[in-house]
Scaffold this motif. Structure first.
Motif, short mmCIF file in Angstrom:
data_model
loop_
_atom_site.label_atom_id
_atom_site.label_comp_id
_atom_site.label_asym_id
_atom_site.label_seq_id
_atom_site.Cartn_x
_atom_site.Cartn_y
_atom_site.Cartn_z
N ARG A 148 0.83 -1.21 0.00
CA ARG A 148 0.00 0.00 0.00
C ARG A 148 0.87 1.26 0.00
O ARG A 148 0.51 2.26 0.62
CB ARG A 148 -0.91 0.02 1.22
CG ARG A 148 -1.89 -1.13 1.36
CD ARG A 148 -3.09 -0.97 0.43
NE ARG A 148 -2.91 -1.72 -0.80
CZ ARG A 148 -3.69 -1.63 -1.86
NH1 ARG A 148 -4.69 -0.76 -1.89
NH2 ARG A 148 -3.48 -2.36 -2.93
N MET A 149 2.02 1.22 -0.71
CA MET A 149 2.93 2.36 -0.69
C MET A 149 2.30 3.61 -1.29
O MET A 149 2.47 4.72 -0.75
CB MET A 149 4.23 2.01 -1.44
CG MET A 149 5.27 3.12 -1.41
SD MET A 149 5.65 3.71 0.26
CE MET A 149 6.48 2.27 0.93
N ASN A 151 -0.85 4.45 -1.36
CA ASN A 151 -1.82 4.97 -0.42
C ASN A 151 -1.13 5.67 0.75
O ASN A 151 -1.61 6.69 1.26
CB ASN A 151 -2.70 3.82 0.10
CG ASN A 151 -3.32 3.02 -1.02
OD1 ASN A 151 -2.61 2.32 -1.74
ND2 ASN A 151 -4.63 3.12 -1.19
N THR A 152 0.01 5.12 1.18
CA THR A 152 0.77 5.72 2.27
C THR A 152 1.31 7.09 1.86
O THR A 152 1.17 8.08 2.61
CB THR A 152 1.94 4.80 2.66
OG1 THR A 152 1.42 3.56 3.12
CG2 THR A 152 2.80 5.43 3.75
N SER A 155 -1.45 9.64 1.62
CA SER A 155 -1.92 10.04 2.96
C SER A 155 -0.95 11.02 3.61
O SER A 155 -1.37 11.96 4.29
CB SER A 155 -2.10 8.80 3.84
OG SER A 155 -3.08 7.94 3.29
N ILE A 156 0.36 10.81 3.39
CA ILE A 156 1.36 11.75 3.90
C ILE A 156 1.19 13.10 3.22
O ILE A 156 1.24 14.16 3.87
CB ILE A 156 2.78 11.20 3.69
CG1 ILE A 156 3.02 9.97 4.58
CG2 ILE A 156 3.83 12.28 3.98
CD1 ILE A 156 4.30 9.23 4.27
N ALA A 179 -7.35 7.60 -1.09
CA ALA A 179 -6.31 6.82 -0.42
C ALA A 179 -6.85 5.68 0.42
O ALA A 179 -6.18 4.66 0.58
CB ALA A 179 -5.46 7.75 0.45
N ASN A 180 -8.07 5.83 0.93
CA ASN A 180 -8.60 4.79 1.81
C ASN A 180 -10.01 4.33 1.44
O ASN A 180 -10.75 3.83 2.29
CB ASN A 180 -8.60 5.27 3.27
CG ASN A 180 -9.58 6.40 3.51
OD1 ASN A 180 -9.99 7.08 2.58
ND2 ASN A 180 -9.97 6.60 4.76
#
Length: 277
Positions: A148-149, A151-152, A155-156, A179-180
């Motif tokens: 899930r890079m 999405n990570t 999110s950042i 993202a989620n």
């Protein structure tokens, strides 16, 4: 307490090898599920998505992995938690240790994590497009793998820019999801959501929302290609996932949205959660 292959363990007693394939290669998948003390919500849908994903990833499905067995393992895990109205469940499946890119076996281990859920939707919710990397279209992107890079990073980016979420786009610059979760836009009496061929996760709540809208004679649902510019033209935008249900979006760039339709759909979804077997 964690449930590792059917055995309840204290978290500090769970030892995963340095050769764990989910850790080394992202060689795993997961389901995030909402539950009560006595019921796993939309469990049948989650179960069949899990089975289809395991087959796609060429994992060997144990004979014991029946609908009833996994449901009981989830409820057994929840029993160890303090009393709450709802619980967040994460069921992770990964290939057993061994091998490099080529695994030594296709047999699997599973891990169930549970925690009380106190999530509430936000009255103000802002999103923007994440453009640094693409979520590539294709069937593999519809599976919830442990990689899930993207999405990570999205999110950042959202946190750094004081956003609540980011819209992910594919290599054709089409909207995929956030993202989620999945994303829906409402224009007049038409509700649009990215087609699975765009690369979005085959979300359980996405499926339920589509079914709800299909039964509404006043609205049309389209699974299609959506450009980011269409979001700015929308009357309403909302996102979905198994934990939040429906989160209305109130702002995209400088555009603000109504939330009337999304709140009605959220009400219908809550009714489904309560009445689902």
């Amino acid at each position: 307490m964690l449930n590792y292959n059917g055995e309840l363990l204290d978290e500090k007693n769970l030892l995963l090898s340095a050769n764990n394939r989910a850790f080394k290669y992202g060689d795993g998948l997961f389901e995030t599920i909402k539950a009560t003390k006595t019921k796993v919500i939309f469990w049948e849908d989650h179960y069949f998505r899990l089975m289809a994903s395991m087959r796609m990833l060429r994992m060997k499905i144990p004979m014991s992995f029946t609908l009833e067995y996994l449901e009981q393992e989830i409820l057994k895990s929840i029993e160890t938690q303090k009393e709450a109205n709802h619980y967040r469940v994460r069921l992770t499946i990964y290939r057993k240790d061994g091998g490099f890119y080529t695994p030594e076996t296709n047999e699997i281990d599973f891990l169930i994590e549970t925690s009380p859920l106190n999530h509430q939707t936000k009255s103000e919710y802002s999103v923007d497009v994440y453009k640094d990397f693409y979520n590539y279209s294709g069937l593999l992107s519809t599976v919830k793998t442990t990689n899930r890079m993207l999405n990570t990073l999205a999110s950042i980016y959202a946190k750094e820019n004081e956003l609540d979420n980011c819209v992910l786009i594919n290599e054709n610059k089409g909207v995929v999801e956030v993202a989620n979760g999945n994303i829906f836009i409402v224009i007049d009496k038409t509700v649009k959501t990215p087609a699975l061929t765009e690369g979005c996760i085959k979300g359980i709540v996405r499926k339920k929302v589509i079914e709800i809208i299909q039964k509404n004679p006043d609205y049309t649902i389209e699974e299609t290609t959506i450009s980011p510019f269409e979001i700015q033209k929308a009357d309403e935008v909302f996102i979905t996932n198994a934990i939040i249900g429906i989160q209305p979006v109130t702002q995209f760039k400088k555009k603000t949205f109504e939330t009337v339709f999304s709140e009605k759909i959220a009400q219908s979804l809550r009714f489904l959660e309560i009445t689902a077997v």
